[in-house]
Motif scaffolding. Structure first.
Motif, PDB file in Angstrom:
ATOM      1  N   TYR A 133      41.858  39.378  10.757  1.00 15.99           N
ATOM      2  CA  TYR A 133      41.980  38.943  12.155  1.00 15.99           C
ATOM      3  C   TYR A 133      41.498  40.026  13.121  1.00 15.99           C
ATOM      4  N   GLN A 159      36.239  40.054   8.384  1.00 15.41           N
ATOM      5  CA  GLN A 159      36.787  39.638   9.670  1.00 15.41           C
ATOM      6  C   GLN A 159      37.004  40.842  10.581  1.00 15.41           C
ATOM      7  N   LYS A 185      33.114  33.385  11.748  1.00 13.17           N
ATOM      8  CA  LYS A 185      33.589  34.775  11.734  1.00 13.17           C
ATOM      9  C   LYS A 185      33.476  35.408  13.127  1.00 13.17           C
ATOM     10  N   ASN A 186      33.995  36.635  13.225  1.00 17.37           N
ATOM     11  CA  ASN A 186      33.942  37.372  14.487  1.00 17.37           C
ATOM     12  C   ASN A 186      32.511  37.504  14.986  1.00 17.37           C
TER      13      ASN A 186
END
Length: 237
Positions: A133, A159, A185-186
């Motif tokens: 995260y 991530q 994804k980021n």
């Protein structure tokens, strides 16, 4: 309903830049690798504060390649966490190694360094913490254990694009790391994608770089023979 992820809104916000880049590739007719990929590898390595980045087809392949480059294979054990996407464990199993799980911290959901030491056996070759995260694992104590026990640390940074730990970017905290560019994804691509980053200078990281480039003419088994095997404990600054 609020969409989980609005890729259309994301695209519209950078449409001109994306369209120009795609058309540039079409005009070049370099559809496999080429200068655009090489330029991205250089820029992404710099962004991650790493010495080199190697583009691959997915985050799973990035982790698999990182493990092969570290010399991980059948009979070895790799310490990681169960609270992760299946690709973390799949990549370990693809090498023939065995994943060994340790619990996570309750506050950040990343590897609990206090659990690592007890999981080490004579078969342990690597530790693979998962940054989750956008939150980096607590890397300093993990690196200290690895140094003392002669293990390699491989970051699962799928991530964690741009995340920092004590001023260091994920992807350059350990000697090698794997990223995913899955659209959710980021940092997402328009399709599948991944990258391996390393803090090693050539020729060490050069061997890693030749592995995906040779994949059209060698099998995974034979490509793995080009891997470097740590002859010392990893050296993090």
């Amino acid at each position: 309903m609020i969409p989980y992820l609005d890729l259309q809104a994301q695209y519209r916000s950078i449409k001109d830049e994306i369209d120009s880049a795609v058309l540039r590739v079409l005009d070049s007719t370099q559809y496999i690798l080429g200068e655009e990929v090489a330029a991205f590898e250089r820029e992404f390595a710099g962004y991650c504060q790493a010495s080199q980045a190697i583009g691959v087809n997915s985050g799973t392949s990035a982790l698999h390649l990182a493990l092969l480059a570290a010399g991980i294979g059948p009979g070895d054990e790799v310490i990681t966490v169960p609270f992760t996407f299946v690709a973390t464990v799949s990549a370990i199993c693809y090498t023939g190694a065995t994943p060994v799980f340790v619990d996570i911290e309750p506050d950040y959901f990343t590897m609990d360094p206090s659990k690592v030491e007890a999981a080490i056996t004579p078969k342990t070759k690597a530790i693979m913490p998962v940054h989750l995260y956008g939150q980096p694992a607590d890397m300093d104590p993990i690196a200290e254990i690895a140094r003392r026990r002669g293990l390699i640390v491989i970051e699962d940074a799928a991530q964690a694009h741009g995340s920092e730990y004590h001023g260091r970017r994920c992807g350059s905290i350990a000697e090698i790391a794997g990223f995913s560019f899955y659209p959710g994804k980021n940092l997402g691509a328009y399709g599948e994608g991944g990258a391996v980053t390393t803090t090693r200078s050539p020729p060490g990281c050069g061997r890693c770089a030749t592995m995906p480039r040779r994949s059209a003419t060698t099998t995974t088994r034979s490509a793995s023979t080009t891997a470097w095997t740590p002859s010392r404990a990893p050296s993090w600054a």
